[in-house]
Write a protein that holds these residues in place. Structure first.
Motif, PDB file in Angstrom:
ATOM      1  N   GLN A 194     -40.705 -30.423  -7.403  1.00  0.00           N
ATOM      2  CA  GLN A 194     -42.010 -30.614  -6.778  1.00  0.00           C
ATOM      3  C   GLN A 194     -41.874 -30.803  -5.267  1.00  0.00           C
ATOM      4  O   GLN A 194     -42.638 -30.252  -4.473  1.00  0.00           O
ATOM      5  CB  GLN A 194     -42.711 -31.828  -7.395  1.00  0.00           C
ATOM      6  N   GLN A 195     -40.847 -31.571  -4.859  1.00  0.00           N
ATOM      7  CA  GLN A 195     -40.625 -31.784  -3.435  1.00  0.00           C
ATOM      8  C   GLN A 195     -40.274 -30.474  -2.725  1.00  0.00           C
ATOM      9  O   GLN A 195     -40.736 -30.203  -1.613  1.00  0.00           O
ATOM     10  CB  GLN A 195     -39.507 -32.810  -3.226  1.00  0.00           C
ATOM     11  N   ALA A 196     -39.435 -29.670  -3.383  1.00  0.00           N
ATOM     12  CA  ALA A 196     -39.080 -28.378  -2.783  1.00  0.00           C
ATOM     13  C   ALA A 196     -40.305 -27.495  -2.637  1.00  0.00           C
ATOM     14  O   ALA A 196     -40.502 -26.828  -1.612  1.00  0.00           O
ATOM     15  CB  ALA A 196     -38.019 -27.684  -3.637  1.00  0.00           C
ATOM     16  N   ALA A 197     -41.150 -27.479  -3.674  1.00  0.00           N
ATOM     17  CA  ALA A 197     -42.367 -26.672  -3.614  1.00  0.00           C
ATOM     18  C   ALA A 197     -43.277 -27.158  -2.493  1.00  0.00           C
ATOM     19  O   ALA A 197     -43.846 -26.354  -1.737  1.00  0.00           O
ATOM     20  CB  ALA A 197     -43.098 -26.728  -4.951  1.00  0.00           C
ATOM     21  N   GLY A 201     -42.324 -28.679   0.189  1.00  0.00           N
ATOM     22  CA  GLY A 201     -41.691 -28.314   1.450  1.00  0.00           C
ATOM     23  C   GLY A 201     -41.939 -26.869   1.818  1.00  0.00           C
ATOM     24  O   GLY A 201     -42.243 -26.545   2.975  1.00  0.00           O
ATOM     25  N   TYR A 202     -41.826 -25.972   0.852  1.00  0.00           N
ATOM     26  CA  TYR A 202     -42.095 -24.561   1.107  1.00  0.00           C
ATOM     27  C   TYR A 202     -43.532 -24.346   1.563  1.00  0.00           C
ATOM     28  O   TYR A 202     -43.819 -23.594   2.486  1.00  0.00           O
ATOM     29  CB  TYR A 202     -41.819 -23.734  -0.157  1.00  0.00           C
ATOM     30  N   GLN A 203     -44.460 -25.030   0.870  1.00  0.00           N
ATOM     31  CA  GLN A 203     -45.868 -24.884   1.223  1.00  0.00           C
ATOM     32  C   GLN A 203     -46.140 -25.413   2.629  1.00  0.00           C
ATOM     33  O   GLN A 203     -46.870 -24.795   3.416  1.00  0.00           O
ATOM     34  CB  GLN A 203     -46.736 -25.623   0.212  1.00  0.00           C
ATOM     35  N   TYR A 204     -45.510 -26.531   2.977  1.00  0.00           N
ATOM     36  CA  TYR A 204     -45.711 -27.122   4.303  1.00  0.00           C
ATOM     37  C   TYR A 204     -45.184 -26.192   5.396  1.00  0.00           C
ATOM     38  O   TYR A 204     -45.840 -25.950   6.411  1.00  0.00           O
ATOM     39  CB  TYR A 204     -45.012 -28.473   4.371  1.00  0.00           C
ATOM     40  N   ARG A 205     -43.969 -25.636   5.170  1.00  0.00           N
ATOM     41  CA  ARG A 205     -43.399 -24.731   6.157  1.00  0.00           C
ATOM     42  C   ARG A 205     -44.228 -23.449   6.285  1.00  0.00           C
ATOM     43  O   ARG A 205     -44.399 -22.908   7.377  1.00  0.00           O
ATOM     44  CB  ARG A 205     -41.950 -24.384   5.776  1.00  0.00           C
ATOM     45  N   ALA A 206     -44.756 -22.964   5.162  1.00  0.00           N
ATOM     46  CA  ALA A 206     -45.600 -21.769   5.214  1.00  0.00           C
ATOM     47  C   ALA A 206     -46.867 -22.044   6.015  1.00  0.00           C
ATOM     48  O   ALA A 206     -47.315 -21.213   6.825  1.00  0.00           O
ATOM     49  CB  ALA A 206     -45.952 -21.312   3.805  1.00  0.00           C
ATOM     50  N   GLU A 207     -47.463 -23.219   5.810  1.00  0.00           N
ATOM     51  CA  GLU A 207     -48.662 -23.576   6.557  1.00  0.00           C
ATOM     52  C   GLU A 207     -48.354 -23.711   8.042  1.00  0.00           C
ATOM     53  O   GLU A 207     -49.138 -23.282   8.904  1.00  0.00           O
ATOM     54  CB  GLU A 207     -49.249 -24.875   6.026  1.00  0.00           C
ATOM     55  N   GLN A 208     -47.174 -24.311   8.345  1.00  0.00           N
ATOM     56  CA  GLN A 208     -46.790 -24.429   9.749  1.00  0.00           C
ATOM     57  C   GLN A 208     -46.597 -23.061  10.396  1.00  0.00           C
ATOM     58  O   GLN A 208     -47.013 -22.820  11.533  1.00  0.00           O
ATOM     59  CB  GLN A 208     -45.491 -25.231   9.863  1.00  0.00           C
ATOM     60  N   THR A 261     -31.632 -39.334 -24.841  1.00  0.00           N
ATOM     61  CA  THR A 261     -31.112 -40.611 -24.355  1.00  0.00           C
ATOM     62  C   THR A 261     -31.810 -40.974 -23.048  1.00  0.00           C
ATOM     63  O   THR A 261     -32.470 -40.160 -22.412  1.00  0.00           O
ATOM     64  CB  THR A 261     -29.593 -40.512 -24.119  1.00  0.00           C
ATOM     65  N   ALA A 262     -31.674 -42.175 -22.600  1.00  0.00           N
ATOM     66  CA  ALA A 262     -32.293 -42.645 -21.347  1.00  0.00           C
ATOM     67  C   ALA A 262     -31.736 -41.891 -20.145  1.00  0.00           C
ATOM     68  O   ALA A 262     -32.461 -41.546 -19.211  1.00  0.00           O
ATOM     69  CB  ALA A 262     -32.062 -44.158 -21.194  1.00  0.00           C
ATOM     70  N   ALA A 263     -30.437 -41.598 -20.172  1.00  0.00           N
ATOM     71  CA  ALA A 263     -29.821 -40.891 -19.044  1.00  0.00           C
ATOM     72  C   ALA A 263     -30.374 -39.484 -18.928  1.00  0.00           C
ATOM     73  O   ALA A 263     -30.681 -38.994 -17.836  1.00  0.00           O
ATOM     74  CB  ALA A 263     -28.299 -40.848 -19.238  1.00  0.00           C
ATOM     75  N   LEU A 264     -30.518 -38.817 -20.077  1.00  0.00           N
ATOM     76  CA  LEU A 264     -31.050 -37.466 -20.052  1.00  0.00           C
ATOM     77  C   LEU A 264     -32.490 -37.455 -19.566  1.00  0.00           C
ATOM     78  O   LEU A 264     -32.905 -36.600 -18.786  1.00  0.00           O
ATOM     79  CB  LEU A 264     -30.952 -36.839 -21.452  1.00  0.00           C
ATOM     80  N   THR A 265     -33.242 -38.442 -20.046  1.00  0.00           N
ATOM     81  CA  THR A 265     -34.649 -38.545 -19.606  1.00  0.00           C
ATOM     82  C   THR A 265     -34.738 -38.739 -18.098  1.00  0.00           C
ATOM     83  O   THR A 265     -35.564 -38.147 -17.399  1.00  0.00           O
ATOM     84  CB  THR A 265     -35.335 -39.714 -20.323  1.00  0.00           C
ATOM     85  N   SER A 266     -33.865 -39.550 -17.539  1.00  0.00           N
ATOM     86  CA  SER A 266     -33.864 -39.817 -16.101  1.00  0.00           C
ATOM     87  C   SER A 266     -33.519 -38.565 -15.307  1.00  0.00           C
ATOM     88  O   SER A 266     -34.138 -38.266 -14.289  1.00  0.00           O
ATOM     89  CB  SER A 266     -32.854 -40.929 -15.790  1.00  0.00           C
ATOM     90  N   LYS A 267     -32.532 -37.813 -15.833  1.00  0.00           N
ATOM     91  CA  LYS A 267     -32.137 -36.580 -15.144  1.00  0.00           C
ATOM     92  C   LYS A 267     -33.276 -35.572 -15.132  1.00  0.00           C
ATOM     93  O   LYS A 267     -33.528 -34.904 -14.129  1.00  0.00           O
ATOM     94  CB  LYS A 267     -30.912 -35.973 -15.824  1.00  0.00           C
ATOM     95  N   VAL A 268     -33.961 -35.455 -16.263  1.00  0.00           N
ATOM     96  CA  VAL A 268     -35.083 -34.519 -16.333  1.00  0.00           C
ATOM     97  C   VAL A 268     -36.186 -34.905 -15.336  1.00  0.00           C
ATOM     98  O   VAL A 268     -36.761 -34.072 -14.641  1.00  0.00           O
ATOM     99  CB  VAL A 268     -35.652 -34.462 -17.765  1.00  0.00           C
ATOM    100  N   ALA A 269     -36.468 -36.198 -15.247  1.00  0.00           N
ATOM    101  CA  ALA A 269     -37.499 -36.671 -14.325  1.00  0.00           C
ATOM    102  C   ALA A 269     -37.120 -36.393 -12.879  1.00  0.00           C
ATOM    103  O   ALA A 269     -37.930 -35.960 -12.062  1.00  0.00           O
ATOM    104  CB  ALA A 269     -37.740 -38.182 -14.539  1.00  0.00           C
ATOM    105  N   LEU A 270     -35.823 -36.663 -12.549  1.00  0.00           N
ATOM    106  CA  LEU A 270     -35.365 -36.416 -11.193  1.00  0.00           C
ATOM    107  C   LEU A 270     -35.425 -34.932 -10.846  1.00  0.00           C
ATOM    108  O   LEU A 270     -35.813 -34.540  -9.734  1.00  0.00           O
ATOM    109  CB  LEU A 270     -33.936 -36.930 -11.008  1.00  0.00           C
ATOM    110  N   SER A 271     -35.065 -34.083 -11.789  1.00  0.00           N
ATOM    111  CA  SER A 271     -35.106 -32.648 -11.549  1.00  0.00           C
ATOM    112  C   SER A 271     -36.537 -32.182 -11.303  1.00  0.00           C
ATOM    113  O   SER A 271     -36.793 -31.375 -10.417  1.00  0.00           O
ATOM    114  CB  SER A 271     -34.508 -31.910 -12.745  1.00  0.00           C
TER     115      SER A 271
END
Length: 261
Positions: free
Chosen positions: A55-58, A60-67, A40-50
């Motif tokens: 990706q954002q968390a990854a 962030g981890y990489q940025y903090r490690a570099e810092q 369904t469209a809702a499920l597709t949206s949830k998967v995309a957001l997840s």
């Protein structure tokens, strides 16, 4: 023949019936279907957001490690720079101290080599043919046994430190020690090596007696003095590394000697 024909006909009929049944079975269509789950469209949206959050968390981890790596590197670089600066400052301080010490020593040597008016006394010679010389009138005649007193005083100072300009009681320079030794018997010698090399009677180093003042350098421009104590040895405030010591005259022959006792 009729019997044979009947049998044959029966067999053929059986074959025909079987064939018809197989044909019917083979021609029958397959009507069963498998239903696939629908996104369904809702499920597709949830998967995309997840996926985006992951990706954002990854990131962030990489940025903090570099810092963190950059901060650790900055700390190490700062420590190295501080260590290098401390070593450089220490080396500069040691160099300045050495230069000051050398300057002070040169100044003291220069002062000793300066002729002081009123303290130089020249040896006088006797009349022609005598070959003997008389003591200078600037040096008072000592009492009997004065040589032993002078030598005893000098020996009591063995082991004391050498300090440029030192006049005792626990540190001496060469002329300061000689002056103090002869002062014990009432002989008032000049303070510097140059002036001491002209006090009293000039004697050759081949005719030394206990108590003679030895000097190194020219008469009137000597840079070091000591006292002959017999048996080919002399006592002096040698240098900062040796201090006041007894040494063998053959290892460091004197330039000349004067006799005041």
């Amino acid at each position: 023949m009729a019997l044979r024909a009947g049998v044959a006909g029966g067999v053929l009929s059986t074959i025909a019936v079987a064939g018809s049944a197989n044909a019917a079975t083979a021609a029958e269509p397959v009507t069963e279907t498998i239903e696939m789950p629908m996104l369904t469209a809702a499920l597709t949206s949830k998967v995309a957001l997840s996926a985006e959050a992951t990706q954002q968390a990854a990131d962030g981890y990489q940025y903090r490690a570099e810092q963190q790596r950059a901060a650790e590197k900055a700390v190490k670089d700062a420590e190295k720079a501080q260590h290098a600066a401390e070593k450089k400052a220490e080396a500069a301080a040691e160099k300045q101290a050495a230069e000051r010490a050398a300057t002070a020593e040169r100044a003291a040597r220069g002062a000793e080599r300066t002729d002081l008016s009123g303290v130089r006394t020249a040896a006088t010679t006797s009349s022609s043919g005598s070959g003997a010389s008389a003591p200078s009138q600037d040096v008072p005649a000592p009492a009997s046994g004065s040589v032993a007193t002078v030598v005893a005083f000098l020996q009591a100072q063995v082991g004391d430190a050498y300090v440029m300009g030192g006049t005792g009681p626990n540190s001496w320079d060469c002329s300061g020690l000689v002056q103090a030794a002869f002062k014990q018997v009432g002989v008032d010698l000049p303070r510097t090596s140059q002036a001491q090399s002209t006090a009293g009677t000039q004697v050759g180093t081949a005719n030394l007696q206990v108590g003679d003042i030895l000097y190194w350098g020219g008469q009137g421009s000597a840079y070091h003095t000591g006292v002959y104590i017999g048996d080919g040895k002399y006592l002096d405030a040698a240098n900062p590394s040796k201090g006041v010591v007894i040494q063998d005259l053959s290892g460091y022959p004197a330039s000349g000697a004067v006799r005041v006792l």
